[in-house]
Motif scaffolding. Structure first.
Motif, short mmCIF file in Angstrom:
data_model
loop_
_atom_site.label_atom_id
_atom_site.label_comp_id
_atom_site.label_asym_id
_atom_site.label_seq_id
_atom_site.Cartn_x
_atom_site.Cartn_y
_atom_site.Cartn_z
N GLY A 55 -2.94 -5.82 14.84
CA GLY A 55 -1.72 -6.58 14.57
C GLY A 55 -0.99 -6.18 13.31
N GLY A 56 -1.50 -5.12 12.62
CA GLY A 56 -0.83 -4.64 11.43
C GLY A 56 -1.64 -4.91 10.18
N GLY A 57 -1.46 -4.09 9.15
CA GLY A 57 -2.20 -4.30 7.92
C GLY A 57 -1.81 -3.31 6.84
N ILE A 58 -2.53 -3.41 5.71
CA ILE A 58 -2.27 -2.59 4.53
C ILE A 58 -3.56 -1.91 4.11
N THR A 59 -3.46 -0.66 3.68
CA THR A 59 -4.60 0.04 3.12
C THR A 59 -4.12 0.94 1.98
N ASN A 60 -5.07 1.61 1.33
CA ASN A 60 -4.72 2.61 0.34
C ASN A 60 -5.76 3.72 0.36
N ASP A 61 -5.51 4.77 -0.38
CA ASP A 61 -6.43 5.91 -0.40
C ASP A 61 -7.21 5.96 -1.71
N PRO A 90 -1.89 -8.14 -5.68
CA PRO A 90 -2.20 -7.20 -4.59
C PRO A 90 -0.93 -6.56 -4.05
N ALA A 91 -1.11 -5.43 -3.38
CA ALA A 91 0.02 -4.87 -2.63
C ALA A 91 0.34 -5.83 -1.50
N THR A 92 1.61 -5.98 -1.21
CA THR A 92 2.04 -6.86 -0.14
C THR A 92 2.97 -6.11 0.79
N ALA A 93 3.06 -6.60 2.00
CA ALA A 93 4.00 -6.01 2.96
C ALA A 93 4.36 -7.07 3.98
N THR A 94 5.59 -7.02 4.43
CA THR A 94 6.05 -7.92 5.48
C THR A 94 6.79 -7.11 6.52
N ASN A 112 9.21 -7.22 10.35
CA ASN A 112 10.09 -8.03 11.21
C ASN A 112 9.36 -8.59 12.43
N CYS A 113 8.31 -7.92 12.89
CA CYS A 113 7.56 -8.41 14.05
C CYS A 113 6.18 -8.95 13.68
N SER A 114 5.50 -8.30 12.75
CA SER A 114 4.11 -8.66 12.44
C SER A 114 4.01 -9.69 11.32
N GLY A 115 5.11 -9.99 10.63
CA GLY A 115 5.07 -10.95 9.53
C GLY A 115 4.37 -10.38 8.32
N ASP A 116 3.71 -11.25 7.54
CA ASP A 116 2.98 -10.80 6.35
C ASP A 116 1.71 -10.06 6.79
N LEU A 117 1.53 -8.87 6.24
CA LEU A 117 0.41 -8.02 6.66
C LEU A 117 -0.78 -8.19 5.73
N PRO A 118 -2.00 -8.27 6.28
CA PRO A 118 -3.20 -8.43 5.45
C PRO A 118 -3.69 -7.09 4.91
N PHE A 119 -4.48 -7.16 3.84
CA PHE A 119 -5.11 -5.96 3.29
C PHE A 119 -6.40 -5.70 4.03
N TYR A 120 -6.56 -4.49 4.56
CA TYR A 120 -7.73 -4.12 5.35
C TYR A 120 -8.82 -3.45 4.53
N GLY A 121 -8.60 -3.27 3.24
CA GLY A 121 -9.55 -2.52 2.43
C GLY A 121 -9.09 -1.08 2.27
N SER A 122 -9.70 -0.40 1.34
CA SER A 122 -9.31 0.98 1.06
C SER A 122 -9.75 1.91 2.19
N ASN A 123 -8.91 2.92 2.43
CA ASN A 123 -9.21 3.98 3.39
C ASN A 123 -9.45 3.46 4.81
N ILE A 167 -2.29 6.70 -6.30
CA ILE A 167 -2.83 6.25 -5.03
C ILE A 167 -1.67 5.85 -4.13
N THR A 168 -1.86 6.06 -2.85
CA THR A 168 -0.81 5.76 -1.88
C THR A 168 -1.22 4.55 -1.05
N TRP A 169 -0.33 3.59 -1.00
CA TRP A 169 -0.51 2.41 -0.16
C TRP A 169 0.24 2.63 1.15
N THR A 170 -0.38 2.22 2.24
CA THR A 170 0.24 2.37 3.56
C THR A 170 0.23 1.04 4.28
N ALA A 171 1.38 0.68 4.82
CA ALA A 171 1.49 -0.53 5.65
C ALA A 171 1.89 -0.10 7.06
N VAL A 172 1.25 -0.68 8.06
CA VAL A 172 1.57 -0.37 9.45
C VAL A 172 1.71 -1.68 10.22
#
Length: 199
Positions: A152-158, A125-129, A131-142, A170-175
């Protein structure tokens, strides 16, 4: 005729008045050591003390700003002023996307998104970490960035759902929880290797 006497305040006079402000987080951490420029008072030899020394105190992002008391002293007394400093997070998450993949078409000449379900969750899976939110979960596409931020932060894609023959991006976005975002792209290549049917 009398005139009012000229009143002179003999206490030290600051050259500038500090203002409350926020500073950015230190790189890689969810906070910062609070720093500020030294103040000066007249005469120039006036000793000045601070309740918190610059660079000596760590404050986390989201904490209440700390108050700093500044005291300038001379033989006539003290001149005391105060200002506050807080810390904000301006650091974006670090996102890592899966490697480019290649799949074959189905008989309808398109690749369903179900081909990629395992891509989202396992084994790569795509991963993201952050400095404040730690490891971010995948929220599903779009998913909505605002929903991920408030959660609290997460990951998605289009993910568009279906992919035509050829190469798509496809673009993955982490916030993170403070709205800082990072994006990265992944290539999806669909190869038409289904032979035609002759009737």
């Amino acid at each position: 005729q009398t005139t009012d006497p000229l009143v002179v305040d003999p206490k030290p006079i600051y050259s500038v008045t500090p203002t409350d402000h926020y500073q950015n987080n230190d790189p890689g951490v969810c906070g910062a050591y609070v720093t500020y420029n030294p103040l000066f008072a007249s005469p120039i030899t006036t000793p000045i003390t601070y309740s918190i020394a610059s660079g000596a105190t760590f404050i986390s992002v989201g904490d209440v700003p700390i108050d700093i008391t500044v005291t300038a002293h001379n033989d006539c007394g003290d001149r005391v002023i105060n200002f506050s400093i807080g810390v904000i997070d301006v650091e974006a998450p670090v996102i890592t996307v899966p490697a480019a993949i290649t799949v074959s078409t189905d008989v309808d000449c398109h690749a369903e998104s179900s081909y990629f379900v395992d891509l989202y969750v396992s084994p790569c899976p795509a991963t993201a970490t952050d400095n404040c939110s730690g490891d971010l979960p995948f929220y599903g596409s779009n998913a909505l960035v605002s929903d991920m931020e408030s959660g609290g932060g997460g990951i998605t894609n289009d993910d568009p759902g279906t992919y035509p023959v050829g190469t798509s991006t496809i673009t993955w976005t982490a916030v993170d929880q403070y709205g800082n975002t990072a994006t990265a792209t992944q290539l999806i290549t669909v190869i038409d290797d289904v032979p035609p049917t002759i009737t």
